[in-house]
Motif scaffolding. Sequence first.
Motif, PDB file in Angstrom:
ATOM      1  N   ARG A  33       0.825  -1.213   0.000  1.00 22.84           N
ATOM      2  CA  ARG A  33       0.000   0.000   0.000  1.00 22.84           C
ATOM      3  C   ARG A  33       0.861   1.266   0.000  1.00 22.84           C
ATOM      4  NH1 ARG A  33      -4.651  -2.222   4.021  1.00 22.84           N
ATOM      5  NH2 ARG A  33      -6.440  -1.928   2.677  1.00 22.84           N
ATOM      6  N   TYR A  51     -13.267   1.123   5.496  1.00 25.59           N
ATOM      7  CA  TYR A  51     -12.574   0.366   4.458  1.00 25.59           C
ATOM      8  C   TYR A  51     -12.004   1.284   3.383  1.00 25.59           C
ATOM      9  CZ  TYR A  51     -14.834  -4.094   5.831  1.00 25.59           C
ATOM     10  OH  TYR A  51     -15.260  -5.230   6.471  1.00 25.59           O
ATOM     11  N   ASP A  52     -10.913   0.863   2.806  1.00 28.41           N
ATOM     12  CA  ASP A  52     -10.505   1.466   1.540  1.00 28.41           C
ATOM     13  C   ASP A  52     -10.983   0.539   0.415  1.00 28.41           C
ATOM     14  OD1 ASP A  52      -8.702  -0.627   1.320  1.00 28.41           O
ATOM     15  OD2 ASP A  52      -6.906   0.631   1.411  1.00 28.41           O
ATOM     16  N   GLU A  53     -10.597   0.869  -0.805  1.00 22.87           N
ATOM     17  CA  GLU A  53     -11.109   0.122  -1.966  1.00 22.87           C
ATOM     18  C   GLU A  53     -10.702  -1.354  -1.885  1.00 22.87           C
ATOM     19  OE1 GLU A  53     -10.666  -1.936  -5.593  1.00 22.87           O
ATOM     20  OE2 GLU A  53      -8.888  -0.941  -4.752  1.00 22.87           O
ATOM     21  N   ASP A  98      -9.988  -3.229   0.921  1.00 20.97           N
ATOM     22  CA  ASP A  98     -10.761  -3.922   1.967  1.00 20.97           C
ATOM     23  C   ASP A  98     -12.152  -4.280   1.433  1.00 20.97           C
ATOM     24  OD1 ASP A  98      -8.754  -3.434   4.042  1.00 20.97           O
ATOM     25  OD2 ASP A  98      -9.469  -1.371   4.083  1.00 20.97           O
ATOM     26  N   ARG A 148      -1.811   5.012   9.043  1.00 20.07           N
ATOM     27  CA  ARG A 148      -2.906   4.887   8.065  1.00 20.07           C
ATOM     28  C   ARG A 148      -4.171   4.343   8.740  1.00 20.07           C
ATOM     29  NH1 ARG A 148      -5.597   1.472   4.677  1.00 20.07           N
ATOM     30  NH2 ARG A 148      -4.858  -0.283   5.923  1.00 20.07           N
ATOM     31  N   ARG A 186      -7.951   6.088   9.511  1.00 21.06           N
ATOM     32  CA  ARG A 186      -9.214   5.543   9.005  1.00 21.06           C
ATOM     33  C   ARG A 186     -10.152   5.142  10.140  1.00 21.06           C
ATOM     34  NH1 ARG A 186      -8.646   5.226   3.545  1.00 21.06           N
ATOM     35  NH2 ARG A 186     -10.771   4.461   3.367  1.00 21.06           N
TER      36      ARG A 186
END
Lengths: 164, 560
Positions: free
Chosen positions: A162, B4-6, B8, B288, B292
């Motif tokens: 990431r 979530y990000d894309e 997840d 990060r 989030r």
Amino acid sequence: MASRLIQNRQLSEDTWQVATDPTQAPAGANLLISLADWLAQPQAWLDHAGRAGVALQPTDDPVGLQPWLAQLALITVNFPAFTDGRGYSIARLLRERHGYAGQLRAVGDVFKDQLFYLSRVGFDAFLLREGEDAQDAISALDTFTEAYQVSVDRPEPLFRRRLG
Amino acid sequence: MYFYDEIDQRIVDERVAQFRDQTRRYLAGTLSEEDFRPHRLQNGLYIQRHAPMLRVAIPYGVLSSRQLRMLAQIARRYDRGFGHFTTRQNIQFNWPKLEDVPDILADLATVQMHAIQTSGNCIRNTTTDHFAGVAGDEQIDPRPYCELIRQWSTFHPEFAFLPRKFKIAVNGATHDRAATRVHDIGLDLVRDAQGAIGYRVLVGGGLGRTPLIGHVIREFLPEQHLLSYLDAVLRVYNRFGRRDNKYKARIKILVKELTPAKFRAAVEEEWAHLIDGPATLVPEELARIRSRIAVHDYQPSALTLADAAAQRSDDAAFLRWLQRNVIAHKVSGYACVTLSLKSTGVAPGDLGDSGLDAVAELADRYGFGELRVSHEQNLILPDVPVQHLGAVHTAAQALGLAQPNIGLITNIIACPGGDYCSLANARSIPVAQALQERFDNLDYQYDIGELDLNISGCMNACGHHHVGHIGILGVDKHGEEFYQVTIGGAQSATAALGRVIGPSLRQDEVPDAVERMIQRYLSLRDSEVERFVDVVQRLGIEPFKESVYGLKAHSESPAV
């Protein structure tokens, strides 16, 4: 009978035969040998076989094979039941710790729903149990397009990728 | 909660597609029940007495109002209008149709929810303090570490088929509300002498058939090594844990049979190969994840709980509720409110769809749209401004969720038991209801003081009976339901396992037995601050045994 062996995402013929005694086995063939038989006379097997492979059970410790890993063309790991997960650890140890680079084949109670996990821990060949739809099983290698953990297929975990 | 990000989201969506395919093959007859079973379990789907039961993950007990509304919608559309919150901070639906489950999972995925690994022999939902991030006594916020573990454990390819289920709990507060000592792995967040964050690692605790307190196998594991160390522990377990007998397959048995010292040595040897490898955490990842996890826009004020009490000093119901169900927030001017799902006449932990919607509304109006599920099976509004406590109390009363019984005898923890669960030996809900009726009088409850009463319908111990001050366990004797009573158990840092007081009892004998023990306690305590469990610790179980069985009877028949 239809082939049940998947190699490189394709149905393939299985060219290997199980052998228990180097003096009885056909010379120059691809011979698959149990760990105990292998350890009893590794040089005899190497001299006799065209290519040599070792068949591991979930209770086997892969560290014992270390001296010969570069000379083995195949290691099979048996899954007596698909719910017996020991073979997954054996696969990662062979690939990540011991540097085994030959074919690593899952055999036994192997079918579609395990293929994704098996491929992530380093198996690159799968001998499906009887009665399975091999083409359907191959599609399961793409069940997930991403994964979080360190694995043989993706040595960097998602959190490092990431960053990039 | 963690947003979530894309990636997840994609992983959860792909899981829905995978399970849809598995369900289709099962219904078409190309995937046998035997082969489907472990796969549906890893999606939280059991086949129960009446219907399938679907257990939905609520990672470390944190959820949003939007997610709660989706749970309400699922209860309405696919179930009989209610859900049951569990002791692992999850929610269960008792009446879905098997063929609807892929659609339910698809609906859940639209709000970043799933049922991944809520059952089966894999790494389960990680649990933590239900006041994580808001508790006044918190030293280190456990949520980022829980999220790291959630991601690491989700579809871990090596550990999907363990000898048995595997449960991890994380605690970061002075008071352990996560019960880390009775988990397969317990992680206490701590600081070393230099102030660096790390973990005290406990392994081999657990309840169930063989209740054991975990062993510390590492006093201080530096923060960045969390995942490689977990990999090492799990690899030792996956390779060497027993698979010949499901009752001896948990990691606690391996630790016990090897001895904690040898188990520790095996883990350290394995870890020596993994340390500083690619699984080593990078600070960017923790940053990060923290970014989030919603950081709320708190508006601190000087208002305290004492001010709230003073403003309504003539409202006895409010004052009781304030005392029992409200705790101070780490931000001045805010409070954490527990909504009790333990009213007399309602199965512990159950809530209907309209109740779920109404609680979501409260979370939006009196907070930041966030909620918590406690392992005591209650819901928590974590961020209520003190000036709104009166309004929240009034609203909670109207919903039947204002029972001021947190920490008291009627705040019963109970599994669904034999009414729903096919593993159960006996029913739990009727026992809980009979006890709630018996002790319904609030003055009586307050007089008794703090008391944890936990009920499990079988020795799998989902109701955590071993760590109840009073524990009740359903047992089967020749096809009949009986109940074994233990006392002296405790959760948290002083974790202790209860001791059996004598022969098991019939269901209708349980309320009398509990009441006799309570009466004995009231006569024996040296002051009002000495709790039931303290008296058991001081005097042992004999006086209580005698109160239930009389002077002679208890010596005549052995305990079950």
